[in-house]
Design a protein around this motif. Structure first.
Motif, PDB file in Angstrom:
ATOM      1  N   ASP A 239       0.851  -1.194   0.000  1.00 51.37           N
ATOM      2  CA  ASP A 239       0.000   0.000   0.000  1.00 51.37           C
ATOM      3  C   ASP A 239       0.888   1.246   0.000  1.00 51.37           C
ATOM      4  OD1 ASP A 239      -1.858   1.954   0.318  1.00 51.37           O
ATOM      5  OD2 ASP A 239      -2.745   1.157   2.162  1.00 51.37           O
ATOM      6  N   GLU A 240       0.926   1.942  -1.147  1.00 53.18           N
ATOM      7  CA  GLU A 240       1.772   3.126  -1.252  1.00 53.18           C
ATOM      8  C   GLU A 240       1.325   4.251  -0.328  1.00 53.18           C
ATOM      9  OE1 GLU A 240       1.920   4.315  -5.292  1.00 53.18           O
ATOM     10  OE2 GLU A 240       3.039   2.531  -5.966  1.00 53.18           O
ATOM     11  N   SER A 241       0.058   4.198   0.102  1.00 48.77           N
ATOM     12  CA  SER A 241      -0.451   5.253   0.985  1.00 48.77           C
ATOM     13  C   SER A 241      -0.437   4.833   2.453  1.00 48.77           C
ATOM     14  CB  SER A 241      -1.881   5.627   0.578  1.00 48.77           C
ATOM     15  OG  SER A 241      -2.752   4.514   0.722  1.00 48.77           O
ATOM     16  N   ALA A 242       0.174   3.698   2.767  1.00 48.53           N
ATOM     17  CA  ALA A 242       0.193   3.209   4.150  1.00 48.53           C
ATOM     18  C   ALA A 242       0.953   4.190   5.048  1.00 48.53           C
ATOM     19  CB  ALA A 242       0.830   1.827   4.217  1.00 48.53           C
ATOM     20  N   ARG A 243       0.522   4.271   6.291  1.00 50.25           N
ATOM     21  CA  ARG A 243       1.137   5.175   7.265  1.00 50.25           C
ATOM     22  C   ARG A 243       1.387   4.441   8.588  1.00 50.25           C
ATOM     23  NH1 ARG A 243       0.751   7.752   3.165  1.00 50.25           N
ATOM     24  NH2 ARG A 243       0.198   9.958   2.905  1.00 50.25           N
ATOM     25  N   ARG A 244       2.372   4.914   9.314  1.00 54.93           N
ATOM     26  CA  ARG A 244       2.629   4.467  10.685  1.00 54.93           C
ATOM     27  C   ARG A 244       2.287   5.636  11.600  1.00 54.93           C
ATOM     28  NH1 ARG A 244       3.631   3.508  15.531  1.00 54.93           N
ATOM     29  NH2 ARG A 244       5.390   2.286  16.298  1.00 54.93           N
ATOM     30  N   ILE A 245       1.371   5.429  12.552  1.00 53.80           N
ATOM     31  CA  ILE A 245       0.978   6.488  13.476  1.00 53.80           C
ATOM     32  C   ILE A 245       1.978   6.526  14.622  1.00 53.80           C
ATOM     33  CG2 ILE A 245      -0.855   7.417  14.925  1.00 53.80           C
ATOM     34  CD1 ILE A 245      -1.531   7.259  11.950  1.00 53.80           C
ATOM     35  N   THR A 246       2.590   7.663  14.838  1.00 57.36           N
ATOM     36  CA  THR A 246       3.596   7.780  15.886  1.00 57.36           C
ATOM     37  C   THR A 246       2.943   7.807  17.265  1.00 57.36           C
ATOM     38  OG1 THR A 246       3.544  10.208  15.854  1.00 57.36           O
ATOM     39  CG2 THR A 246       5.063   9.101  14.324  1.00 57.36           C
ATOM     40  N   GLU A 247       3.779   7.618  18.285  1.00 54.81           N
ATOM     41  CA  GLU A 247       3.302   7.735  19.654  1.00 54.81           C
ATOM     42  C   GLU A 247       2.967   9.195  19.937  1.00 54.81           C
ATOM     43  OE1 GLU A 247       2.788   5.337  21.680  1.00 54.81           O
ATOM     44  OE2 GLU A 247       3.904   3.629  20.865  1.00 54.81           O
ATOM     45  N   GLN A 248       2.219   9.416  21.000  1.00 52.86           N
ATOM     46  CA  GLN A 248       1.802  10.768  21.350  1.00 52.86           C
ATOM     47  C   GLN A 248       2.994  11.590  21.801  1.00 52.86           C
ATOM     48  OE1 GLN A 248      -0.888  11.133  24.682  1.00 52.86           O
ATOM     49  NE2 GLN A 248      -1.923  12.854  23.752  1.00 52.86           N
ATOM     50  N   LEU A 249       3.071  12.813  21.297  1.00 49.00           N
ATOM     51  CA  LEU A 249       4.115  13.746  21.694  1.00 49.00           C
ATOM     52  C   LEU A 249       3.546  14.746  22.692  1.00 49.00           C
ATOM     53  CD1 LEU A 249       5.710  14.516  18.222  1.00 49.00           C
ATOM     54  CD2 LEU A 249       6.451  12.838  19.911  1.00 49.00           C
ATOM     55  N   ALA A 250       4.301  14.999  23.748  1.00 52.76           N
ATOM     56  CA  ALA A 250       3.843  15.962  24.755  1.00 52.76           C
ATOM     57  C   ALA A 250       4.293  17.361  24.374  1.00 52.76           C
ATOM     58  CB  ALA A 250       4.416  15.600  26.126  1.00 52.76           C
ATOM     59  N   GLY A 251       3.693  18.350  24.969  1.00 45.28           N
ATOM     60  CA  GLY A 251       4.062  19.735  24.705  1.00 45.28           C
ATOM     61  C   GLY A 251       5.216  20.157  25.592  1.00 45.28           C
ATOM     62  N   PRO A 252       5.487  21.467  25.690  1.00 44.26           N
ATOM     63  CA  PRO A 252       6.554  21.963  26.552  1.00 44.26           C
ATOM     64  C   PRO A 252       6.366  21.487  27.980  1.00 44.26           C
ATOM     65  CG  PRO A 252       5.738  23.704  25.117  1.00 44.26           C
ATOM     66  CD  PRO A 252       4.814  22.517  24.958  1.00 44.26           C
ATOM     67  N   LEU A 253       7.469  21.193  28.662  1.00 37.90           N
ATOM     68  CA  LEU A 253       7.401  20.556  29.972  1.00 37.90           C
ATOM     69  C   LEU A 253       6.676  21.402  31.015  1.00 37.90           C
ATOM     70  CD1 LEU A 253       8.153  18.159  31.671  1.00 37.90           C
ATOM     71  CD2 LEU A 253      10.360  19.214  32.115  1.00 37.90           C
ATOM     72  N   PHE A 254       7.059  22.666  31.157  1.00 35.52           N
ATOM     73  CA  PHE A 254       6.452  23.486  32.182  1.00 35.52           C
ATOM     74  C   PHE A 254       5.469  24.477  31.557  1.00 35.52           C
ATOM     75  CE2 PHE A 254       8.458  21.544  35.445  1.00 35.52           C
ATOM     76  CZ  PHE A 254       9.838  21.581  35.415  1.00 35.52           C
ATOM     77  N   GLY A 255       4.375  23.946  31.044  1.00 36.89           N
ATOM     78  CA  GLY A 255       3.360  24.791  30.428  1.00 36.89           C
ATOM     79  C   GLY A 255       3.087  24.332  29.016  1.00 36.89           C
ATOM     80  N   SER A 256       1.847  24.422  28.591  1.00 35.23           N
ATOM     81  CA  SER A 256       1.474  23.927  27.272  1.00 35.23           C
ATOM     82  C   SER A 256       1.888  24.879  26.162  1.00 35.23           C
ATOM     83  CB  SER A 256      -0.044  23.711  27.203  1.00 35.23           C
ATOM     84  OG  SER A 256      -0.715  24.920  27.504  1.00 35.23           O
TER      85      SER A 256
END
Length: 396
Positions: A239-256
């Motif tokens: 499947d040329e359009s296949a994707r791998r969904i990455t793990e969740q990325l968090a925002g800046p550590l001390f505040g969003s």
């Protein structure tokens, strides 16, 4: 009695000597048959005809358009009549839910498919050749997922993360999709649908002396399939359009949100090893390397396969946390002290034959790492300790 010739003897025995005529098909007829077989497979799997409508899967909508076309083609009906064992061509047509006034070209445009201005209704497009269809049949047929209500929140959460940029859908291209990545908890996009690896059997050896596992795959349209991990791997490759969904990325550590005068200090990175070591392979989902770097993570791990610190193997980035106004070395020391009960005693040899013992690998679930970062952010980390047996932080 006169001696019979071979032909006369065969005739006496009732053998039909008439030569069979081989029916040759034109390329157009081949594609008409292949397209109709797609529709038959859909009807067999879902117990109904494909229907129009924006709420339908894009492939179902394509099959519905294709079926309308085939019904309107006398030559197609004549060709497919011997194959139409379920009476699909003569079954009651399903009213289209698409906007009124759309012709075939406009409807295909609504589906996101560019129509060739010089083509006509007799030219079927986007129909997979039979060779591709036979390859696809290596994947087990899907069935309705009886407990889909348990998985729906996971799909909703991933869709929300993708929309917010907290996850990424990475194109696979020619990059290798290892069997280790086809593990419970991981998401992919294959065949235009979001797929979740929900469970896996123990590894076994096939008749071709290769290791394999059977995995339970849940799709976002409420179906599921039990397939071999190697078969799922092949489906991703094709499947040329296949994707791998990455793990969740968090925002800046001390505040969003980073303030204009904040100074970026670096990144906490969480990695999983792609090492083939038996212990790592068995516990891959729990073994994480946690470190802090002031350079781009991609640069930090670029030479992983030649670095004993990374167990002389490539790694996968599963989480990143951006840092602002923080002393990196002190933070890294705090993280390693908090997770000390889960530290792994691993070793690897460097290029000079010297044994190196990395100190940043821990047997800890990703959820506990997320909790640790949260507790560092809110300052409550000193009131908790990591309990290895419970695999979580508990109050002191």
């Amino acid at each position: 009695m006169a001696e019979l010739s071979d032909l006369e003897l065969l005739a006496e025995l009732g053998v039909d000597l008439a030569q069979e005529t081989t029916r040759s098909l034109t390329p157009l007829q081949e594609r008409i048959i292949a397209g109709f077989e797609d529709i038959q497979r859909f009807v067999s799997e879902h117990g109904r005809l494909p229907q129009h409508g924006e709420d339908r899967d894009i492939f179902e909508r394509l099959y519905a358009v294709r079926l309308d076309q085939l019904r309107a083609m006398p030559e197609a009906r004549e060709l497919l009549a011997p194959l139409d064992r379920d009476g699909i061509l003569d079954a009651a047509a399903v009213p289209a839910a698409s906007p009124e006034g759309l012709d075939d070209a406009a409807l295909l445009s609504e589906l996101g498919i560019a129509a060739d201005p010089g083509s006509d209704i007799t030219q079927l497009r986007h129909v997979a050749p039979r060779a591709e269809k036979r390859s696809a049949e290596e994947i087990a047929n899907r069935e309705r997922c009886a407990d889909f209500t348990e998985f729906r929140p996971l799909f909703d959460a991933v869709q929300a993360d993708l929309a917010a940029g907290a996850r990424q859908a990475k194109v696979l291209g020619q990059s290798e999709v290892t069997l280790a990545e086809i593990q419970p908890g991981n998401f992919f996009i294959v065949g235009g649908q979001l797929a979740y690896i929900a469970a896996s059997t123990e590894e076994f050896v096939t008749q071709y002396e290769r290791t394999d596992r059977r995995v339970r795959v849940i799709y976002d349209n409420g179906t599921e399939a039990s397939v071999l991990s190697r078969s799922f791997q092949k489906a991703l490759y094709r499947d040329e359009s296949a994707r791998r969904i990455t793990e969740q990325l968090a925002g800046p550590l001390f505040g969003s949100i980073a303030e204009p005068d904040d100074l970026e200090s670096g990144t906490i990175y969480v990695l999983r090893s792609k090492s083939s070591h038996p212990f790592v392979d068995e516990h891959r989902q729990l073994i994480h390397k946690i470190g802090v770097t002031g350079q781009p993570v991609a640069s930090r791990i670029a030479n992983a396969r030649n670095d004993p610190t990374f167990l002389l193997a490539d790694v996968e980035v599963v989480a990143e946390y951006r840092l602002y106004n923080i002393n990196r070395s002190k933070l890294e020391g705090l993280i390693h002290r908090a997770l000390a009960p889960a530290r792994l005693d691993l070793s690897a040899g460097d290029r000079f034959g010297k044994t190196v013992q990395p100190r940043e690998w821990f047997l800890v679930p990703l959820s506990a790492i997320d909790e640790l970062v949260t507790r560092i952010s809110d300052g409550s980390v000193t009131s908790f300790r990591y309990d290895r047996d419970q695999a979580r932080f508990v109050s002191e």
